[in-house]
Design an enzyme around this catalytic site. Structure first.
Site, mmCIF file in Angstrom:
data_model
loop_
_atom_site.group_PDB
_atom_site.id
_atom_site.type_symbol
_atom_site.label_atom_id
_atom_site.label_comp_id
_atom_site.label_asym_id
_atom_site.label_seq_id
_atom_site.Cartn_x
_atom_site.Cartn_y
_atom_site.Cartn_z
ATOM 1 N N GLY A 18 -5.316 -6.551 14.724
ATOM 2 C CA GLY A 18 -5.580 -6.021 13.390
ATOM 3 C C GLY A 18 -4.129 -6.112 12.519
ATOM 4 O O GLY A 18 -3.126 -6.271 13.164
ATOM 5 N N GLY A 19 -4.424 -6.367 11.262
ATOM 6 C CA GLY A 19 -3.144 -6.221 10.333
ATOM 7 C C GLY A 19 -2.212 -7.518 10.410
ATOM 8 O O GLY A 19 -1.242 -7.235 9.856
ATOM 9 N N GLY A 27 -7.296 -10.944 18.197
ATOM 10 C CA GLY A 27 -6.645 -10.122 19.096
ATOM 11 C C GLY A 27 -5.847 -8.740 18.592
ATOM 12 O O GLY A 27 -5.987 -7.704 19.355
ATOM 13 N N MET A 83 -13.127 -6.444 22.077
ATOM 14 C CA MET A 83 -12.050 -7.281 22.629
ATOM 15 C C MET A 83 -11.747 -6.580 24.324
ATOM 16 O O MET A 83 -12.058 -5.418 24.617
ATOM 17 C CB MET A 83 -10.545 -7.024 22.221
ATOM 18 C CG MET A 83 -10.480 -7.291 20.499
ATOM 19 S SD MET A 83 -8.999 -7.101 20.053
ATOM 20 C CE MET A 83 -9.233 -7.328 18.399
ATOM 21 N N HIS A 97 -18.154 -4.833 10.371
ATOM 22 C CA HIS A 97 -17.635 -5.648 11.553
ATOM 23 C C HIS A 97 -16.989 -4.905 12.873
ATOM 24 O O HIS A 97 -16.140 -4.022 12.637
ATOM 25 C CB HIS A 97 -16.537 -6.509 10.932
ATOM 26 C CG HIS A 97 -16.147 -7.645 11.577
ATOM 27 N ND1 HIS A 97 -16.895 -8.785 11.910
ATOM 28 C CD2 HIS A 97 -15.037 -7.970 12.225
ATOM 29 C CE1 HIS A 97 -16.202 -9.549 12.398
ATOM 30 N NE2 HIS A 97 -15.054 -9.277 12.892
ATOM 31 N N HIS A 100 -18.286 -9.186 16.605
ATOM 32 C CA HIS A 100 -17.483 -10.361 16.989
ATOM 33 C C HIS A 100 -16.929 -9.929 18.444
ATOM 34 O O HIS A 100 -15.827 -9.354 18.665
ATOM 35 C CB HIS A 100 -16.204 -10.157 15.742
ATOM 36 C CG HIS A 100 -15.217 -11.432 16.140
ATOM 37 N ND1 HIS A 100 -14.191 -11.367 15.288
ATOM 38 C CD2 HIS A 100 -15.540 -12.317 16.882
ATOM 39 C CE1 HIS A 100 -13.550 -12.354 15.711
ATOM 40 N NE2 HIS A 100 -14.119 -13.167 16.748
ATOM 41 N N MET A 142 -11.498 -18.144 11.991
ATOM 42 C CA MET A 142 -10.427 -16.995 12.212
ATOM 43 C C MET A 142 -9.309 -17.426 11.412
ATOM 44 O O MET A 142 -8.602 -18.761 11.420
ATOM 45 C CB MET A 142 -10.026 -16.847 13.519
ATOM 46 C CG MET A 142 -11.184 -16.267 14.334
ATOM 47 S SD MET A 142 -11.533 -14.545 14.176
ATOM 48 C CE MET A 142 -9.826 -13.649 14.283
ATOM 49 N N ASP A 183 -11.924 -13.982 8.907
ATOM 50 C CA ASP A 183 -11.637 -12.903 9.505
ATOM 51 C C ASP A 183 -9.944 -13.190 9.762
ATOM 52 O O ASP A 183 -9.794 -13.885 10.539
ATOM 53 C CB ASP A 183 -12.535 -12.519 10.685
ATOM 54 C CG ASP A 183 -12.099 -11.473 11.430
ATOM 55 O OD1 ASP A 183 -11.217 -10.642 10.869
ATOM 56 O OD2 ASP A 183 -12.454 -11.051 12.428
ATOM 57 N N GLY A 184 -9.396 -12.107 9.209
ATOM 58 C CA GLY A 184 -7.933 -12.126 9.304
ATOM 59 C C GLY A 184 -6.984 -12.163 8.234
ATOM 60 O O GLY A 184 -7.245 -13.211 7.522
ATOM 61 N N GLY A 185 -6.533 -10.949 7.810
ATOM 62 C CA GLY A 185 -5.735 -11.073 6.642
ATOM 63 C C GLY A 185 -6.331 -11.257 5.113
ATOM 64 O O GLY A 185 -5.823 -11.674 4.296
ATOM 65 N N SER A 244 -13.801 -4.102 8.762
ATOM 66 C CA SER A 244 -13.777 -4.038 10.054
ATOM 67 C C SER A 244 -13.237 -2.879 10.610
ATOM 68 O O SER A 244 -12.316 -2.188 10.356
ATOM 69 C CB SER A 244 -12.599 -5.202 10.311
ATOM 70 O OG SER A 244 -12.113 -5.120 11.951
ATOM 71 N N GLY A 274 -10.177 -5.281 6.994
ATOM 72 C CA GLY A 274 -9.886 -4.239 7.731
ATOM 73 C C GLY A 274 -8.922 -3.528 7.151
ATOM 74 O O GLY A 274 -9.588 -2.500 6.394
ATOM 75 N N SER A 275 -7.508 -3.518 7.124
ATOM 76 C CA SER A 275 -6.678 -2.664 6.488
ATOM 77 C C SER A 275 -6.815 -2.840 4.895
ATOM 78 O O SER A 275 -6.496 -1.682 4.469
ATOM 79 C CB SER A 275 -5.225 -2.840 7.056
ATOM 80 O OG SER A 275 -5.095 -4.451 7.304
ATOM 81 N N MET A 296 -14.740 -10.931 21.071
ATOM 82 C CA MET A 296 -13.425 -11.507 21.456
ATOM 83 C C MET A 296 -13.437 -11.387 23.069
ATOM 84 O O MET A 296 -12.452 -10.789 23.402
ATOM 85 C CB MET A 296 -12.189 -11.182 20.873
ATOM 86 C CG MET A 296 -12.139 -11.824 19.387
ATOM 87 S SD MET A 296 -11.098 -11.047 18.278
ATOM 88 C CE MET A 296 -12.171 -9.680 17.570
ATOM 89 N N ASP A 330 -15.277 -5.302 16.183
ATOM 90 C CA ASP A 330 -14.280 -6.301 16.838
ATOM 91 C C ASP A 330 -14.364 -5.823 18.582
ATOM 92 O O ASP A 330 -13.871 -4.676 18.717
ATOM 93 C CB ASP A 330 -12.874 -6.226 16.464
ATOM 94 C CG ASP A 330 -12.674 -6.981 15.352
ATOM 95 O OD1 ASP A 330 -13.250 -8.196 15.154
ATOM 96 O OD2 ASP A 330 -12.297 -6.422 14.200
#
Length: 228
Positions: A142-143, A140, A35, A31, A64, A135, A173-175, A8, A195-196, A66, A33
């Site tokens: 990252g991290g 909304g 927003m 990816h 993606h 999700m 997606d997420g964590g 991401s 992402g991170s 959002m 994002d």
């Protein structure tokens, strides 16, 4: 299907996006994002940046959205160069029509569900999609920390995909990180947005390879991967 890794760029350095895209060229997807500060409380990037990114990298773009009014905007992201476009079912007015329009323009059509949105009401829509995104954090930012309570939803979604015999990718997606990716793969996910975990590493390309290897190992022993 072999697990796929989609780094991401939300976690990348926005001043160096072309370089950051090149840093993960071994990834399956990039990816992106998008927003709008309406559907989610953050503002990132739009069509012009996607157009520039598409020119700067050979890695296919996984956008993606959002955003509010994806019915209006999603086709423009395909025209900008996205190979896969994900809209949120909570924001779409006519999800089936939108998925068909994305496909007709030549991209993969994907639908995303926020953590509190159940999959069951959308079972009949699954054949219209190429990918479904669960999700594993609130969209909304990252991290965020991975929400373990999403694992049963991933399992239920994988069961529905298998029940209908669909070639549908299941993205999370997420964590997603070295400490969570195996649980996601075991539950039934096969496309992983990180992402991170990628851009926070000293060697992003190596981070992609390591995550893919973890996902492959977990998938090989997962019960769902032997159901076909």
């Amino acid at each position: 299907m072999a697990p796929q890794i989609s780094p991401s760029i939300l976690s990348a350095d926005f001043a160096r996006l072309a370089d950051e895209a090149k840093a993960v060229e071994g990834a399956d997807w990039l990816h992106v994002d998008v927003m709008d500060n309406h559907f989610v409380p953050n503002l990132t990037l739009g069509v012009p940046v996607v157009e520039s990114l598409a020119r700067a990298t050979d890695t296919p773009l996984d956008c993606h959205l959002m955003i509010e009014a994806p019915d209006r905007w999603a086709p423009q992201f395909v025209e900008a160069g996205a190979s896969s476009v994900t809209f949120h079912v909570e924001a779409a007015t006519a999800p089936v029509r939108l998925a068909r329009e994305i496909r007709a323009k030549g991209a993969r059509a994907s639908m995303a569900l926020r953590p509190a949105t159940p999959i069951e009401p959308y079972e009949d829509l699954l054949p219209e999609l190429d990918m479904l995104l669960i999700m594993t954090v609130e969209p909304g930012f990252g991290g965020q920390a991975f929400l373990d309570i999403m694992l049963p939803k991933i399992r239920r979604t994988r069961e529905l995909i298998s029940k209908h015999g669909l070639q549908l990718w299941l993205q999370v997606d997420g964590g997603v990180s070295a400490s969570t990716i195996e649980r996601c793969a075991d539950a039934g996910a096969d496309v992983f947005v990180a992402g991170s975990a990628v851009y926070g590493a000293s060697d992003p390309a190596e981070a992609v390879r390591a995550l893919r290897k973890q996902a492959e190992t977990a998938t090989a022993v997962a019960s769902w991967s032997h159901d076909h």
